[in-house]
Design an enzyme around this catalytic site. Structure first.
Site, PDB file in Angstrom:
ATOM      1  N   GLU A  33       0.838  -1.206   0.000  1.00 13.17           N
ATOM      2  CA  GLU A  33       0.000   0.000   0.000  1.00 13.17           C
ATOM      3  C   GLU A  33       0.870   1.253   0.000  1.00 13.17           C
ATOM      4  O   GLU A  33       1.852   1.330   0.750  1.00 13.17           O
ATOM      5  CB  GLU A  33      -0.886  -0.018   1.259  1.00 13.17           C
ATOM      6  CG  GLU A  33      -2.199   0.674   1.087  1.00 13.17           C
ATOM      7  CD  GLU A  33      -3.140  -0.104   0.164  1.00 13.17           C
ATOM      8  OE1 GLU A  33      -3.249   0.292  -1.012  1.00 13.17           O
ATOM      9  OE2 GLU A  33      -3.741  -1.071   0.624  1.00 13.17           O
ATOM     10  N   GLY A 124     -17.743   6.052  -2.196  1.00 10.82           N
ATOM     11  CA  GLY A 124     -16.728   6.581  -1.286  1.00 10.82           C
ATOM     12  C   GLY A 124     -16.081   5.528  -0.398  1.00 10.82           C
ATOM     13  O   GLY A 124     -15.543   5.837   0.654  1.00 10.82           O
ATOM     14  N   SER A 128     -12.234   1.845  -5.389  1.00 14.43           N
ATOM     15  CA  SER A 128     -11.880   2.276  -6.753  1.00 14.43           C
ATOM     16  C   SER A 128     -13.049   2.401  -7.717  1.00 14.43           C
ATOM     17  O   SER A 128     -12.988   1.943  -8.859  1.00 14.43           O
ATOM     18  CB  SER A 128     -10.838   1.336  -7.365  1.00 14.43           C
ATOM     19  OG  SER A 128      -9.653   1.478  -6.688  1.00 14.43           O
ATOM     20  N   ASP A 174      -4.833   1.096  -9.132  1.00 13.77           N
ATOM     21  CA  ASP A 174      -6.284   0.884  -9.219  1.00 13.77           C
ATOM     22  C   ASP A 174      -6.723   0.621 -10.658  1.00 13.77           C
ATOM     23  O   ASP A 174      -7.490  -0.305 -10.940  1.00 13.77           O
ATOM     24  CB  ASP A 174      -7.038   2.112  -8.672  1.00 13.77           C
ATOM     25  CG  ASP A 174      -6.623   2.452  -7.262  1.00 13.77           C
ATOM     26  OD1 ASP A 174      -5.910   1.637  -6.639  1.00 13.77           O
ATOM     27  OD2 ASP A 174      -6.993   3.535  -6.777  1.00 13.77           O
ATOM     28  N   TYR A 224      -3.125  12.743   0.421  1.00 13.42           N
ATOM     29  CA  TYR A 224      -2.500  11.770  -0.489  1.00 13.42           C
ATOM     30  C   TYR A 224      -1.348  12.441  -1.241  1.00 13.42           C
ATOM     31  O   TYR A 224      -0.231  11.925  -1.293  1.00 13.42           O
ATOM     32  CB  TYR A 224      -3.552  11.244  -1.463  1.00 13.42           C
ATOM     33  CG  TYR A 224      -3.054  10.167  -2.394  1.00 13.42           C
ATOM     34  CD1 TYR A 224      -3.158   8.827  -2.063  1.00 13.42           C
ATOM     35  CD2 TYR A 224      -2.470  10.495  -3.625  1.00 13.42           C
ATOM     36  CE1 TYR A 224      -2.705   7.829  -2.914  1.00 13.42           C
ATOM     37  CE2 TYR A 224      -2.008   9.520  -4.479  1.00 13.42           C
ATOM     38  CZ  TYR A 224      -2.130   8.188  -4.128  1.00 13.42           C
ATOM     39  OH  TYR A 224      -1.663   7.218  -4.979  1.00 13.42           O
TER      40      TYR A 224
HETATM   41  C1  GLA Z   1      -5.171   5.059  -3.967  1.00 15.53           C
HETATM   42  C2  GLA Z   1      -4.443   5.361  -5.260  1.00 15.53           C
HETATM   43  C3  GLA Z   1      -3.507   4.207  -5.649  1.00 15.53           C
HETATM   44  C4  GLA Z   1      -2.607   3.813  -4.487  1.00 15.53           C
HETATM   45  C5  GLA Z   1      -3.412   3.621  -3.204  1.00 15.53           C
HETATM   46  C6  GLA Z   1      -2.535   3.388  -2.010  1.00 15.53           C
HETATM   47  O1  GLA Z   1      -6.049   3.983  -4.142  1.00 15.53           O
HETATM   48  O2  GLA Z   1      -5.354   5.591  -6.297  1.00 15.53           O
HETATM   49  O3  GLA Z   1      -2.756   4.573  -6.780  1.00 15.53           O
HETATM   50  O4  GLA Z   1      -1.576   4.759  -4.311  1.00 15.53           O
HETATM   51  O5  GLA Z   1      -4.241   4.742  -2.941  1.00 15.53           O
HETATM   52  O6  GLA Z   1      -1.854   2.187  -2.110  1.00 15.53           O
END
Ligand code: GLA
Length: 388
Positions: A33, A124, A128, A174, A224
């Site tokens: 992750e 949410g 993805s 994702d 993020y």
């Molecule tokens: C989100 C992002 C991914 C990845 C995850 C963390 O889902 O879209 O690209 O960075 O967070 O692993």
């Protein structure tokens, strides 16, 4: 269900013409992750829930969108000559972004489309839904216009649209999982080279259970992007001492030897997570391939601790879910999954313990947090496909 969506489509847009149907899944990441923008490894799998698209070509340059999830918004109309992000475009910024990214690569979209979308990924939840909508759109464009693009390219196009049209600096995980997933397998992906391998997920007598905390803390995107920036700065500091391209190039020992090059305590923790998590993902996949599900679970638990303490992307509600899970006999491993700051946990739970897991955690979570969690005992599905 698909038939119902087609009927809805005809009611909205009229009968006739050739109607095509598509699906792209959401994903859950088992381990690895916040490594995908640090040149590390990830280990996600596609789910059987995702986003459906019903589509018919038009002769003009108009694009009409309708989401069965947001019926009140009605039909949202735009044109191929207006592929720019805007607040009022709402959710349609995702498919528009993908169309924009195709055009940017020189693929000309020569006519408009009528599109109906329906997604069954909980909103949410961090499973993805946006990547699945991007990959779905990519597949639609590839198929309708007959473009010779691979599914890996569709994943990259989706990421490009998310980064440069929709403003979230996400990695490739994702979109890759949604485009390239394979039933009953997880994808062991080296995000530095995009080299990948399918690993059968054989859990013997256990299931994958996703628990939705039903919280999504604000600032997700900005936090993020902050993590990304911290890792990029840490990488530059390390590069003054060691010859590396990404944090994923380092072993734990090499990191420990050179970590003093990182001048800030917080950045050191972030980089430590990226390095250790990458190595954990590599080890976890080897464990699974060797049939050692117990070790896989222990590495999942360690991943959570690192995401909680070093990367600081967990939150109180998620920690409550994971702490509760760890106490239940028959839970092989449990951790936060996805971007963080809410969303879901992923757990591997022995079949016999699944009911207890849902009951015990469901009750305790509601008592502590004041609202219910949701549980999904999931199957691993295929990547995006056209429905016959
Ligand atoms: C989100 C992002 C991914 C990845 C995850 C963390 O889902 O879209 O690209 O960075 O967070 O692993």
């Amino acid at each position: 269900m698909v038939q119902k969506l087609v009927e809805k489509f005809e009611k909205l847009y009229g009968n006739g013409g050739e109607i095509q149907k598509y699906f792209a899944p959401g994903r859950v990441n088992l381990i690895g992750e916040h490594t995908d923008y640090n040149g590390g490894h990830v280990f996600p799998c596609a789910l059987t829930i995702g986003t459906y698209g019903i589509v018919r070509s038009r002769e003009d340059r108009v694009i009409r969108f309708y989401s069965a999830n947001f019926e009140k918004l009605g039909i949202i109309e735009t044109s191929l000559d207006d592929l720019v992000p805007s607040k009022k475009a709402g959710w349609t910024n995702y498919p528009k972004g993908v169309m924009w990214a195709f055009e940017k690569r020189g693929y000309k979209l020569t006519h408009g489309l009528d599109i109906l979308i329906y997604g069954n990924i909980p909103n949410g939840s961090g499973l993805s839904s946006s990547a699945s909508l991007e990959v779905l759109t990519g597949l639609i464009i590839k198929d309708v216009f007959g473009f010779d693009v691979s599914m890996v390219e569709i994943a990259l196009i989706g990421q490009d649209s998310e980064n440069n049209f929709n403003g979230c600096n996400c990695g490739i995980m994702d979109q890759f999982a949604s485009a390239m997933g394979k039933k009953d397998h997880a994808i062991f992906l080296d995000t530095n080279t995009l080299h990948y391998e399918y690993a059968p997920v054989v859990l013997e007598n256990a299931r994958i259970v996703i628990t939705n905390s039903k919280v999504k803390h604000s600032l997700v995107d900005s936090a993020y992007n902050d993590r990304r920036n911290e890792c990029e700065t840490a990488l530059k500091e390390l590069q003054a001492e060691v010859e590396i391209q990404t944090l994923g190039d380092l072993t734990e020992q090499e990191f420990e030897t050179h970590k003093s090059a990182i001048k800030d305590e917080i950045r050191r923790k972030r980089a430590k997570h990226a390095v250790y998590e990458n190595q954990r993902a590599i080890r976890a996949v080897a464990a699974l391939q060797a049939g050692d599900v117990k070790l896989f679970g222990e590495l999942m638990n360690a991943s959570h601790v690192s995401l909680r303490d070093d990367y600081e992307v967990s939150c109180e509600e998620i920690d409550i879910l994971v702490d509760l899970a760890w106490k239940i006999p028959g839970v092989i491993g449990s951790r936060i999954t996805g971007g963080g700051f809410g969303g879901c946990t992923v757990s591997i739970v022995e079949n016999d313990a699944v009911d207890t897991f849902i009951e015990t955690i469901g009750k305790a979570y509601e008592e502590k947090v004041g609202h219910e969690a949701e549980f999904y005992v999931v199957d691993i599905g295929d990547g995006a496909y056209k429905i016959a």
